[in-house]
Write a protein that holds these residues in place. Structure first.
Motif, mmCIF file in Angstrom:
data_model
loop_
_atom_site.group_PDB
_atom_site.id
_atom_site.type_symbol
_atom_site.label_atom_id
_atom_site.label_comp_id
_atom_site.label_asym_id
_atom_site.label_seq_id
_atom_site.Cartn_x
_atom_site.Cartn_y
_atom_site.Cartn_z
ATOM 1 N N GLN A 69 0.819 -1.217 0.000
ATOM 2 C CA GLN A 69 0.000 0.000 0.000
ATOM 3 C C GLN A 69 0.856 1.273 0.000
ATOM 4 O O GLN A 69 0.305 2.377 0.072
ATOM 5 C CB GLN A 69 -0.897 0.023 1.243
ATOM 6 N N ILE A 70 2.161 1.108 -0.068
ATOM 7 C CA ILE A 70 3.083 2.251 0.025
ATOM 8 C C ILE A 70 3.748 2.477 -1.323
ATOM 9 O O ILE A 70 4.265 1.549 -1.940
ATOM 10 C CB ILE A 70 4.150 2.012 1.118
ATOM 11 N N ILE A 145 1.105 6.941 1.102
ATOM 12 C CA ILE A 145 0.247 5.865 1.606
ATOM 13 C C ILE A 145 -1.069 5.783 0.834
ATOM 14 O O ILE A 145 -1.788 6.767 0.685
ATOM 15 C CB ILE A 145 -0.052 6.055 3.105
ATOM 16 N N GLU A 147 -4.398 4.113 1.537
ATOM 17 C CA GLU A 147 -5.025 3.527 2.721
ATOM 18 C C GLU A 147 -5.875 2.296 2.390
ATOM 19 O O GLU A 147 -6.462 2.184 1.320
ATOM 20 C CB GLU A 147 -5.907 4.565 3.415
#
Length: 311
Positions: A69-70, A145, A147
């Motif tokens: 997710q990064i 990020i 989310e």
């Protein structure tokens, strides 16, 4: 050595508790009731470490893939939490941190999965960003990020700290944190640029011993350090059948008490090596530092006993 490769970061620490206030120079975030962690993320891996630099992914396998997710290599600062009944539950995060059985960990992670809420970024792509003002670091967080249920970005409001605190109090949350918008990030430093505004007061204590009280209860003897000396800070009651007491009871006993000045009422205490830390909630402190209406909140593995300091 590069900050990412070196690891071992000690996070910046929040200053003492104070009354709620309004300021255009500050942002305000919820103070989440979990474990503070530093997370090292690159394209292929997630490395979560608590404040004592202990790796946590084995305890929280549901977070092993948050690197997906990064968007860029980074180091994040934030809080590891478990939501129960709509609120962060410290007892659940504490229980998981103490688990060692892989089957129990897997069962717990499916029943009450943890999540990581990032409130700061310390490293971006290939360099440290700790010298940037807080609001620039917040902007980087938004870029980095993506989310989902396991990783989130801490929300904040500007200026209106008093109203935000009242909202946290109405919902019986731990409190809020005020942060100067222009604050830099300093490793392992207590700073007044970040300040706690807590509804539920608590503090960390060294577990120094216990007294059997009968009726299925014990009294934990508490201490804190003043320089290199342990100072007696009273008692808190705990159930004898709890998992926490089983851990306390397993710690090696010592033959003599740990304090230079020990009040009466501790003659029957069982003294143990001062290697455990616990959190105690209380209403207020008396003039001599004793706790009023103390309640045992749980053991914590993310703090060194030497860091339990008399305030």
């Amino acid at each position: 050595m590069d900050l990412f490769e070196k690891k071992g970061i000690c996070p910046m620490l929040i200053g003492d508790n104070q009354e709620a206030f309004d300021s255009k120079d500050y942002i305000y975030e919820l103070k989440l009731d979990g474990h503070r962690c530093i997370v090292y993320i690159d394209e292929t891996s997630t490395d979560i470490r608590n404040k004592r630099d202990i790796k946590m992914v084995e305890k929280f396998p549901e977070l092993a893939n948050i690197h997906k997710q990064i968007k860029s290599k980074c180091i994040l600062d934030g809080e590891l939490i478990i939501i129960k009944n709509g609120k962060p539950d410290f007892s659940e995060i504490q229980k998981r941190s103490l688990m060692t059985n892989p089957f129990r960990i897997k069962l717990a992670s499916s029943k009450l999965p943890a999540s990581f809420t990032a409130f700061d970024i310390l490293y971006y792509k290939d360099h440290s960003v700790t010298d940037l003002p807080l609001m620039q670091r917040k902007n980087l967080l938004e870029k980095v990020i993506k989310e989902n249920a396991r990783v989130a970005i801490s929300r904040y409001i500007e200026e209106h700290g008093i109203q935000f605190y009242q909202l946290a109090k109405q919902n019986e949350l731990e409190g809020i944190v005020g942060k100067r918008k222009d604050s830099k990030y300093y490793f392992d430093k207590i700073t007044k640029d970040w300040t706690k505004i807590k509804y539920l007061l608590d503090d960390d204590f060294v577990v120094c011993g216990y007294i059997l009280k009968g009726g299925g209860a014990i009294s934990i003897v508490l201490g804190q350090y003043s320089k290199k000396e342990l100072v007696y800070k009273g008692h808190v009651t705990l159930g004898i059948s709890t998992e926490d007491f089983q851990i306390i009871k397993s710690i090696p006993k010592i033959s003599s008490q740990l304090f230079n000045k020990l009040p009466t009422g501790n003659d029957n205490a069982v003294w143990i090596k001062p290697i455990l830390v616990c959190i105690v909630k209380y209403m207020t402190k008396t003039a001599n530092g004793s706790l009023r209406q103390p309640v045992f909140k749980g053991l914590r593995v993310d703090k060194d006993p030497k860091d339990c300091i008399v305030k």
